[in-house]
Enzyme design. Structure first.
Site, short mmCIF file in Angstrom:
data_model
loop_
_atom_site.label_atom_id
_atom_site.label_comp_id
_atom_site.label_asym_id
_atom_site.label_seq_id
_atom_site.Cartn_x
_atom_site.Cartn_y
_atom_site.Cartn_z
N ASP A 192 -0.25 5.09 0.99
CA ASP A 192 -0.51 6.09 2.03
C ASP A 192 -0.51 5.46 3.41
OD1 ASP A 192 -0.93 8.43 0.33
OD2 ASP A 192 -2.58 7.24 -0.45
N ASP B 142 0.87 -1.17 0.00
CA ASP B 142 0.00 0.00 0.00
C ASP B 142 0.92 1.23 0.00
OD1 ASP B 142 -2.24 1.75 0.61
OD2 ASP B 142 -1.47 1.78 2.67
C1 XBP Z 1 -5.54 6.06 0.62
C2 XBP Z 1 -6.74 6.82 0.31
C3 XBP Z 1 -6.60 7.97 -0.58
C4 XBP Z 1 -5.80 9.11 -0.03
C5 XBP Z 1 -6.02 10.33 -0.87
O1 XBP Z 1 -5.93 4.77 1.06
O2 XBP Z 1 -7.82 6.52 0.74
O3 XBP Z 1 -7.88 8.43 -0.86
O4 XBP Z 1 -6.26 9.42 1.29
O5 XBP Z 1 -5.68 10.09 -2.19
P1 XBP Z 1 -4.93 3.53 1.00
P2 XBP Z 1 -6.62 10.58 -3.38
O6 XBP Z 1 -3.68 3.98 1.67
O7 XBP Z 1 -5.62 2.47 1.82
O8 XBP Z 1 -4.77 3.12 -0.41
O9 XBP Z 1 -7.10 11.95 -3.03
O10 XBP Z 1 -5.72 10.57 -4.58
O11 XBP Z 1 -7.75 9.60 -3.50
#
Ligand code: XBP
Length: 257
Positions: free
Chosen positions: A12, A10
């Site tokens: 983020d 993953d």
């Molecule tokens: C990450 C997310 C993303 C980020 C924002 O989840 O949910 O929406 O918060 O990115 P994970 P965007 O780490 O579980 O993949 O604004 O580009 O969607």
């Protein structure tokens, strides 16, 4: 499959702690640039993280906290407005990302994994455009090529906790889930990976430390480094950091999810 063939990461919260000081700040900059008086504090954003995906998060926020919002002039629909606001957020985010470093142990484990011949992939809910600058800034311009698959954002119909993004990665790798180990930081991510049948290591952060990780193969403070030992929250790991050998041990010892 009798050996571990691939690691799937993953982004983020797992590769880097991007949410609080990256995405959240970029959302607020986009709101301000659009003339909106919305502001997502650290605590408020933590609750909004329950909604995966930036566009979906903005839509949920409007539906729950500004349900009477009229579609602003120049847009045909509320969704079109959300998409434009989110694109602006992405531009701000790409500027923020330069200042965000990788979590402990990520760079070391990626390098070790490559040297050991393990295949690498990324499975993220975040927009594809956000992933490249993080990799290029932190790991070098060639680093996106280290990953056989970078699956991101809208490449599947349903975002995490749906398993779609992991099914997509497995298909592109032509591997069964039993040959892979995923690295995630959230309950949603854990559910997505384990529903796809993939054993999963969780590294926590301030937004996710209290979440339910019962299905995880291991729960750790981070992946650690020789000078930055891990704290083991769940699992039998007698090591200071997650090397390829330790990752293989976690994978071999944990039951199929
Ligand atoms: C990450 C997310 C993303 C980020 C924002 O989840 O949910 O929406 O918060 O990115 P994970 P965007 O780490 O579980 O993949 O604004 O580009 O969607």
């Amino acid at each position: 499959m009798s050996h571990l063939a691939a690691l799937i990461f993953d982004v983020d919260g797992t590769l880097a702690e991007t949410e609080r000081d990256g995405h959240r700040v970029a959302f607020n900059r986009a709101f301000e640039a659009a003339g909106l008086d919305w502001y997502w504090s650290i605590g408020h954003y933590g609750r909004l993280l329950d909604i995966s995906g930036g566009k979906e998060r903005i839509r949920h926020f409007i539906e729950t906290e500004h349900p009477d919002l009229q579609t602003p002039a120049g847009f045909d629909s509320r969704w079109q407005f959300i998409q434009a606001l989110h694109q602006s957020k992405t531009e701000f985010y790409k500027r923020e990302i330069a200042s965000i470093s990788l979590c402990p142990g990520i760079k070391r484990l990626l390098n070790e994994a490559r040297a050991a011949g393990l295949r690498l992939a990324i499975a993220t809910t975040s927009t594809f455009e956000n992933v490249l600058p993080l990799l290029e800034n932190q790991l070098g311009l060639d680093s996106p090529d280290w990953f056989e698959v970078i699956a991101a954002g809208d490449s599947v119909p349903h975002k995490k906790p749906a398993p779609d993004i992991y099914h997509y990665v497995l298909k592109r790798l032509s591997l069964p889930p039993s040959a892979c180990l995923a690295f995630e930081d959230t309950h949603h991510g854990l559910i997505a990976a384990t529903q796809a049948g993939i054993k999963t290591v969780i590294t926590v952060n301030s937004y996710t430390a209290q979440q339910d990780f019962a299905k995880a193969a291991a729960v750790l403070s981070h992946l650690g480094d020789p000078n930055q030992p891990i704290q083991v929250i769940k699992g039998k790991i007698e090591a200071y950091y997650v090397s390829v050998a330790v990752a293989k041990q976690i994978w071999a010892q944990s039951p199929a999810p």
